[in-house]
Design an enzyme around this catalytic site. Structure first.
Site: not given
Length: 265
Positions: A153, A157
């Site tokens: 990601h 995040k």
């Protein structure tokens, strides 16, 4: 007409959610909320000056005054819990994309929604392809029980592993159980080198600029490997699933964890 408010409207997923609702047939964006200081309308923020919806930081006031049908939440852990509680208190159906809640918290909200007979959805991943990845991986685990998960990601995040990785691991564990893998005497020269452990399978989290949301589930067998991978290369990939969730939640009288539980029923 389904009346929708979006919490976390100024974030990247919140912006996409507002645009998706504005473009969806049979839906009306009636409110936008964010804890960031922004004096103006969500329309001016999105480059749509004709959308004169003022951004608020008072969720309870918005729910009381606008009386929406659905609350979409893309906020953060520590904020989403209160938003769900307020939504259920005021009879608003929550559709939650925020990850990072503890399993016990999710179970508590499922119980509360059932008691109040209010529909809701907590969705680790709205991408239809990601849901198919979980479905295929669960089927593969019946034949390839040795498995590891790599999720990648963007570096903003907050939680690791991702909600999608945990949902994948939970689904795999439902068919193969808790199982020891690899060499029992292995050791880490650097703490965490082998990743996190869930029911005996390893989960590895990568956080780097340039990624959106990606996951690979790797299975190993005698003389062969199998990889199942999904890539979201843009946040628009989550919007068809989100709009589907908003429509589906209107017919629920309880809270469901995972969009696949209504998509593949």
């Amino acid at each position: 007409m389904i009346k929708v408010v979006v919490a976390g409207a100024l974030g990247k997923m919140g912006q996409e959610s507002c645009k998706a609702v504005l473009n969806a047939e049979g839906m009306e964006l009636v409110g936008a909320m964010d804890c960031k200081e922004f004096h103006g309308s969500i329309g001016s923020f999105l480059g749509k000056p004709e959308v004169n919806i003022q951004i608020s930081n008072n969720i309870e006031q918005v729910l009381l005054e606008l009386k929406p049908d659905v609350l979409i939440d893309f906020t953060r852990p520590g904020v989403v819990q209160e938003n769900i509680e307020l939504a259920l208190k005021h009879g608003v159906r929550p559709v939650i994309g925020t990850t990072g809640m503890a399993a016990s918290e999710i179970e508590g909200f499922i119980k509360s929604a059932s008691e109040k007979k209010i529909g809701g959805l907590i969705v680790p991943n709205f991408a239809i392809g990601a849901l198919l990845m979980i479905k295929f991986a669960t089927e593969a685990a019946k034949y390839f029980p040795n498995v590891e998960i790599i999720e990648l990601h963007h570096d903003q995040k907050m939680d690791a592993p991702s909600g999608t990785a945990l949902k994948t691991a939970e689904s795999i564990a439902s068919v193969r159980g808790n199982m020891s893998q690899g060499m029992p005497s292995e050791f880490e020269k650097i703490d965490g080198a082998r990743g996190g452990d869930f029911e005996g399978m390893k989960i590895h989290s990568i956080r780097l600029p340039g990624f959106v949301a990606h996951q690979e589930v790797i299975f190993g067998g005698t003389g062969q490997t199998l990889s199942i991978r999904h890539d979201s290369i843009a946040r628009e990939s989550f919007m068809p699933g989100l709009i589907l969730a908003v429509r589906k939640v209107m017919s629920l009288d309880h809270m469901v964890y995972g969009l696949e539980n209504i998509l593949f029923e």
